[in-house]
Write a protein that holds these residues in place. Sequence first.
Motif, PDB file in Angstrom:
ATOM      1  N   THR A  64       0.924  -1.310   0.276  1.00 27.78           N
ATOM      2  CA  THR A  64       0.035   0.101   0.040  1.00 27.78           C
ATOM      3  C   THR A  64       0.858   1.138  -0.086  1.00 27.78           C
ATOM      4  O   THR A  64       2.208   1.123  -0.093  1.00 27.78           O
ATOM      5  CB  THR A  64      -0.800  -0.130   1.300  1.00 27.78           C
ATOM      6  N   PRO A  68       2.483   2.490  -5.067  1.00 23.68           N
ATOM      7  CA  PRO A  68       1.916   1.822  -5.784  1.00 23.68           C
ATOM      8  C   PRO A  68       0.679   2.251  -6.537  1.00 23.68           C
ATOM      9  O   PRO A  68      -0.043   1.516  -7.243  1.00 23.68           O
ATOM     10  CB  PRO A  68       1.616   0.486  -5.033  1.00 23.68           C
ATOM     11  N   TYR A 108      -5.481  -0.281   5.598  1.00 19.54           N
ATOM     12  CA  TYR A 108      -4.818  -0.952   4.229  1.00 19.54           C
ATOM     13  C   TYR A 108      -5.725  -1.837   3.740  1.00 19.54           C
ATOM     14  O   TYR A 108      -5.817  -1.908   2.459  1.00 19.54           O
ATOM     15  CB  TYR A 108      -3.609  -1.739   4.470  1.00 19.54           C
ATOM     16  N   GLY A 162       7.323  -0.759  -1.623  1.00 21.80           N
ATOM     17  CA  GLY A 162       7.690   0.718  -1.657  1.00 21.80           C
ATOM     18  C   GLY A 162       8.738   0.589  -0.612  1.00 21.80           C
ATOM     19  O   GLY A 162       9.002  -0.479   0.021  1.00 21.80           O
ATOM     20  N   ILE A 169      10.885  -2.213   4.630  1.00 22.31           N
ATOM     21  CA  ILE A 169       9.997  -2.771   3.164  1.00 22.31           C
ATOM     22  C   ILE A 169       9.008  -3.520   4.038  1.00 22.31           C
ATOM     23  O   ILE A 169       9.481  -4.045   5.228  1.00 22.31           O
ATOM     24  CB  ILE A 169      10.831  -3.746   2.413  1.00 22.31           C
ATOM     25  N   GLY A 170       7.750  -3.463   3.751  1.00 28.99           N
ATOM     26  CA  GLY A 170       6.606  -3.819   4.452  1.00 28.99           C
ATOM     27  C   GLY A 170       6.509  -2.911   5.766  1.00 28.99           C
ATOM     28  O   GLY A 170       7.324  -1.847   5.667  1.00 28.99           O
TER      29      GLY A 170
HETATM   30  C1  F6R Z   1       2.970  -0.507   2.473  1.00 25.36           C
HETATM   31  C2  F6R Z   1       4.070  -0.735   3.262  1.00 25.36           C
HETATM   32  C3  F6R Z   1       5.438   0.361   3.476  1.00 25.36           C
HETATM   33  C4  F6R Z   1       5.237   1.193   2.190  1.00 25.36           C
HETATM   34  C5  F6R Z   1       6.233   2.496   2.358  1.00 25.36           C
HETATM   35  C6  F6R Z   1       6.337   3.539   1.530  1.00 25.36           C
HETATM   36  O1  F6R Z   1       2.319  -1.633   2.442  1.00 25.36           O
HETATM   37  O2  F6R Z   1       4.462  -1.717   3.641  1.00 25.36           O
HETATM   38  O3  F6R Z   1       6.670  -0.318   3.385  1.00 25.36           O
HETATM   39  O4  F6R Z   1       5.660   0.767   1.035  1.00 25.36           O
HETATM   40  O5  F6R Z   1       6.162   3.017   3.861  1.00 25.36           O
HETATM   41  O6  F6R Z   1       5.231   4.093   1.580  1.00 25.36           O
HETATM   42  P1  F6R Z   1       5.055   5.370   0.350  1.00 25.36           P
HETATM   43  O7  F6R Z   1       4.924   4.585  -0.750  1.00 25.36           O
HETATM   44  O8  F6R Z   1       3.547   5.926   0.828  1.00 25.36           O
HETATM   45  O9  F6R Z   1       6.068   6.220   0.434  1.00 25.36           O
END
Ligand code: F6R
Length: 639
Positions: A64, A68, A108, A162, A169-170
Amino acid sequence: MTARIKTDIRFKPVGQFEETRFEKIHNVIFESSDDASIEVAEEIAALIKRKDAENKMCVLGLATGSSPIRVYEELVRMHQEEGLSFKNVVSFNLDEYLPMDKENTMSYHFFMHEHLFNHVDIPAENVHIPDGKISSDKVVSYCLSYEQKIKDYGGLDFQLLGIGRTGHIGFNEPGSHYNSGTRVITLDHITRVDAAPAFLGIDKVPRKAITMGISTVRNAKRIVLLGWGQNKAEIIKNTVEGKISSQVPATYLQNHENCTFVLDTGAGSELTRNKTPWLVKPCEWTNDLTAKAIVWLCNKTDKTILSLTDKDYNDNGMADLLSLKDSYDLNIWMFNRLQHTITGWPGGKPNAEDTNRPERALPARKRVIIFSPHPDDDVISMGGTFDRLIEQGHEVHVVYQTSGNIAVSDTDARKYAEISKRISPSEEAQTIIDTIKTKKESSFDSPEVRKLKGNIRRAESYAATRYLGLEDNKVHFLDLPFYETGTIKKNNLAEEDILLMIDIIKKIKPHQIFAAGDLADPHGTHRVCLDAVFAAMKRLKNETFFKDCWLWLYRGAWHEWEINEIEMAVPMSPDQVLKKRNAIFAHQSQKDGVMFQGDDSREFWMRAEERNRDTAKKYNALGLSDYAAMEAFVRHKFD
Ligand code: F6R
């Protein structure tokens, strides 16, 4: 529409991709996150189809966050327009806040349904998202069974990721173990700060989450990590070039055999091959690259431009540059280039020879539009220049693109509603007061409350522009509709937004436009507002005024242009610094405990002053005059 750049993101083992001795993860950099997202969506779609042709399920690990969103949008489009079916897809989401209701718009669960699952034909029973309501006595066995389910499906075919600024990660925050599985984790402070705007305050961000582990992710057959914007540049560099460490969990991906980082230019900007390419390989020495290298060399050697020697160039990877020009010529060229960016006449100096000035002398009195994404970016980012433009007799218009209503606190709104009621008791004022009093956490503002909040920002804007001597009829509020969702998540830029922009530009027919050139966050308001400027200008390019219209970009509250990028630097005296501060103070709802502070506890006026002082110091350190402060701009040229 410009043609999409086709770039191959397929993983290439070390030795076959343009790796440098610095990089340990395969990465591909795109001009825009849009093109990049489409490419990733195409890879996912191809995998789904291939699996389908083999009569197999396609097991996707999904993320999320803002990264993405565009990938999901494209997958939905492919489903709706090209018949891509998700019948054979099984999905496992990386994480969920704990505790968290499914129905909560911040969950999420909600995010995935809103962006993907509600719009495609994935069978509901194939969707797996960690349960944010699981009780603490069941959570351990729940996590084990989540992990087991992934294994039962034969493991993840594809994992989309992301990256957080902590390197998570996660939600595998710093300290996460290489072999960790799905489990409960305590969120890092930085992660909570980053999530605070969406939750409308850090105290509302949950402290815990369930997350797939590093080992769960690592076991995926293919991993693609998305990174957009300059905010991610530092962590991307540390992940791709740094040592594997539990302190930056994403570095564990260096060991994966089929992992690609898909980046935009902002996120890839700190990689050595982009930041200092002369340290990596022979370069084509364009003027811009030469300027970048010389500024870097001055910083590295702690010298002014005019004192750099042949040896400095030679010792720092620039021997090939030196073979084109000697250090004396390089130094003089660079010194003049920088010197010519400095001007106290941001609208051009009348009756002056202007070959080496950033702006044209004519027309002496210009029509100017200052576009301000929120009602205060104008004074925060270019208050000094704004002031000079008025003093120097130009016809200045300020156009506030969004209402900025979401950034006004309920406390402030209630205060103003109460004042209004005291002056003249009205049902409207009472309704607003009651609505705010009974507002539930994380629920949206009613349209009336939003209107009041927008009006508070309007009144503050007038206070600031009047203080700088601008007449009220030169102040315009567009309230672009994309912003008016009542939540932190905004709509995409739409035709109605662009038409409002076109309308105001056509009315004013400016010779100069100033706009916020923030490229940091592709989903952020500043970025959308900049896209709105570009979209409108593109449509106006056949108008007669257009060929005389120059677009200058300033940077918002968070970043400044690199010294080598600056094309106009407007110095400020100490008095002008104070005047700018007072103009920023007029935006009282954004002072003292502003709602979207981020992890920088300084108020906006402090950030602005420090940034402007810093730019001046940097010029001075390179051997140019010593000013109190400087505002900086880059000119955007249309093709
Ligand atoms: C989301 C997750 C996080 C995001 C990360 C980046 O499911 O697990 O690791 O991928 O915090 O977030 P954004 O894309 O909002 O910068």
